[in-house]
Design a protein around this motif. Structure first.
Motif, PDB file in Angstrom:
ATOM      1  N   LEU A 102       9.786  -6.555  -6.244  1.00 30.16           N
ATOM      2  CA  LEU A 102       9.192  -6.513  -4.910  1.00 30.16           C
ATOM      3  C   LEU A 102       8.234  -5.336  -4.781  1.00 30.16           C
ATOM      4  O   LEU A 102       7.161  -5.446  -4.165  1.00 30.16           O
ATOM      5  N   LEU A 103       8.587  -4.200  -5.364  1.00 31.25           N
ATOM      6  CA  LEU A 103       7.706  -3.031  -5.303  1.00 31.25           C
ATOM      7  C   LEU A 103       6.412  -3.275  -6.073  1.00 31.25           C
ATOM      8  O   LEU A 103       5.344  -2.791  -5.667  1.00 31.25           O
ATOM      9  N   ASP A 104       6.478  -4.042  -7.162  1.00 32.08           N
ATOM     10  CA  ASP A 104       5.254  -4.400  -7.876  1.00 32.08           C
ATOM     11  C   ASP A 104       4.320  -5.192  -6.961  1.00 32.08           C
ATOM     12  O   ASP A 104       3.096  -4.967  -6.953  1.00 32.08           O
ATOM     13  N   GLN A 105       4.880  -6.127  -6.189  1.00 31.21           N
ATOM     14  CA  GLN A 105       4.071  -6.887  -5.237  1.00 31.21           C
ATOM     15  C   GLN A 105       3.526  -5.973  -4.135  1.00 31.21           C
ATOM     16  O   GLN A 105       2.386  -6.123  -3.683  1.00 31.21           O
ATOM     17  N   ALA A 106       4.347  -5.014  -3.692  1.00 28.12           N
ATOM     18  CA  ALA A 106       3.900  -4.072  -2.664  1.00 28.12           C
ATOM     19  C   ALA A 106       2.702  -3.265  -3.151  1.00 28.12           C
ATOM     20  O   ALA A 106       1.723  -3.075  -2.409  1.00 28.12           O
ATOM     21  N   ARG A 107       2.749  -2.807  -4.398  1.00 31.67           N
ATOM     22  CA  ARG A 107       1.629  -2.031  -4.949  1.00 31.67           C
ATOM     23  C   ARG A 107       0.358  -2.872  -5.001  1.00 31.67           C
ATOM     24  O   ARG A 107      -0.744  -2.379  -4.712  1.00 31.67           O
ATOM     25  N   ARG A 108       0.503  -4.135  -5.375  1.00 29.06           N
ATOM     26  CA  ARG A 108      -0.668  -5.018  -5.420  1.00 29.06           C
ATOM     27  C   ARG A 108      -1.261  -5.200  -4.032  1.00 29.06           C
ATOM     28  O   ARG A 108      -2.486  -5.106  -3.847  1.00 29.06           O
ATOM     29  N   LEU A 109      -0.415  -5.441  -3.043  1.00 33.59           N
ATOM     30  CA  LEU A 109      -0.899  -5.625  -1.675  1.00 33.59           C
ATOM     31  C   LEU A 109      -1.516  -4.343  -1.137  1.00 33.59           C
ATOM     32  O   LEU A 109      -2.492  -4.382  -0.376  1.00 33.59           O
ATOM     33  N   ASP A 110      -0.975  -3.196  -1.527  1.00 31.93           N
ATOM     34  CA  ASP A 110      -1.566  -1.915  -1.116  1.00 31.93           C
ATOM     35  C   ASP A 110      -2.976  -1.768  -1.670  1.00 31.93           C
ATOM     36  O   ASP A 110      -3.897  -1.323  -0.961  1.00 31.93           O
ATOM     37  N   ARG A 111      -3.142  -2.103  -2.945  1.00 27.50           N
ATOM     38  CA  ARG A 111      -4.478  -2.002  -3.555  1.00 27.50           C
ATOM     39  C   ARG A 111      -5.469  -2.889  -2.818  1.00 27.50           C
ATOM     40  O   ARG A 111      -6.610  -2.474  -2.540  1.00 27.50           O
ATOM     41  N   GLU A 112      -5.035  -4.114  -2.477  1.00 27.49           N
ATOM     42  CA  GLU A 112      -5.929  -5.023  -1.757  1.00 27.49           C
ATOM     43  C   GLU A 112      -6.284  -4.490  -0.377  1.00 27.49           C
ATOM     44  O   GLU A 112      -7.381  -4.743   0.135  1.00 27.49           O
ATOM     45  N   ALA A 113      -5.358  -3.737   0.236  1.00 28.60           N
ATOM     46  CA  ALA A 113      -5.591  -3.179   1.570  1.00 28.60           C
ATOM     47  C   ALA A 113      -6.256  -1.808   1.525  1.00 28.60           C
ATOM     48  O   ALA A 113      -6.597  -1.258   2.574  1.00 28.60           O
ATOM     49  N   GLY A 114      -6.441  -1.250   0.318  1.00 32.44           N
ATOM     50  CA  GLY A 114      -7.043   0.071   0.195  1.00 32.44           C
ATOM     51  C   GLY A 114      -6.145   1.185   0.701  1.00 32.44           C
ATOM     52  O   GLY A 114      -6.624   2.195   1.227  1.00 32.44           O
ATOM     53  N   LEU A 115      -4.835   1.035   0.519  1.00 23.93           N
ATOM     54  CA  LEU A 115      -3.862   2.013   1.008  1.00 23.93           C
ATOM     55  C   LEU A 115      -3.084   2.608  -0.162  1.00 23.93           C
ATOM     56  O   LEU A 115      -2.905   1.963  -1.190  1.00 23.93           O
TER      57      LEU A 115
END
Length: 252
Positions: free
Chosen positions: A70-83
């Motif tokens: 789940l944290l791997d997915q969180a990191r990906r979504l963060d990159r897409e959001a620029g966070l």
């Protein structure tokens, strides 16, 4: 119910599960929660839905979860959001993080998976004096005649041991957890929203839930997905949800 493993649902969880609405963070600003440079720890962060709300406001956020997938997915979504959010693997009851290191501790859609008394005591340890805790939920509502009611019936048909049907989106027991742990200034609020879903996204959202892919074997999940797809109309859905939160403060 059988053992729940949300790591098995990581891809669907990240793709189809609607995150907390921004209105939640706007409501929390009145409690001085989510301010710029505030140090926030998000327990049970999952794919980082709640963590990103605070990071987008300029808070310094750490997310903690036992499931690395789940944290791997969180990191990906963060990159897409620029966070930029820091993630660590750990449990809410014993984080291993330093005492009094955070201004705010949050838990979104996860407190029911914790041992509440232990998690509340750990949150109190992690907060600086005067720091605040937020426990928030974002639940679908099985209103009579709704797609949610029909969906819950189907989950129970496939998984009779599922215990989370018929919810109201309210969690008064968490207030007791906080008071017993020594928190004060306990307040709650809630608001309802209709969340838009396509049929594909709703099927994916339900597949990612505790009663389906997190607990059923893969062939059963495939059968369930096919039946739910046939059950609901091929049109844009407006799915009733409730946001509920409790806020409390560690004594100065």
């Amino acid at each position: 119910m059988t053992k729940i493993d949300f790591g098995r649902t990581a891809s669907d969880y990240a793709r189809h599960r609607a995150g907390f609405p921004p209105l939640l963070s706007e409501r929390l600003i009145a409690y001085q929660i989510g301010e710029v440079d505030q140090k926030v720890l998000d327990l049970g962060t999952g794919t980082g839905s709640l963590a990103r709300l605070f990071a987008a406001r300029g808070a310094i956020v750490t997310g903690l979860d036992p499931a690395e997938s789940l944290l791997d997915q969180a990191r990906r979504l963060d990159r897409e959001a620029g966070l930029a959010i820091t993630y660590v693997v750990g449990s809410a009851e014993r984080t291993g993080l330093p005492e009094a290191a955070f201004d705010v501790v949050t838990a979104g859609q996860c407190w029911h998976w914790f041992r509440g008394g232990e998690a509340a005591a750990e949150a109190r340890r992690l907060l600086r004096p005067g720091g605040r805790i937020v426990i928030a939920h974002f639940d679908w509502l099985p209103l009579p005649g709704s797609v949610v009611e029909a969906t819950e019936r189907l989950i129970l048909a496939h998984n009779p041991g599922w215990t989370l049907s018929g919810g109201t989106g309210m969690y008064p027991r968490w207030l007791t957890d906080l008071r017993v742990a020594g928190f004060g200034g306990v307040e709650t609020f809630s608001f309802d929203v209709d969340v838009p879903y396509s049929r594909e996204d709703w099927v994916g959202r339900i597949r990612a839930s505790a009663g389906v892919a997190a607990s059923l074997p893969a062939p059963a999940v495939e059968r369930f997905s096919a039946e739910l797809t046939a059950l609901i109309p091929d049109e844009r859905l407006a799915v009733p949800h409730r946001v509920w939160a409790v806020v409390a403060q560690k004594p100065e």
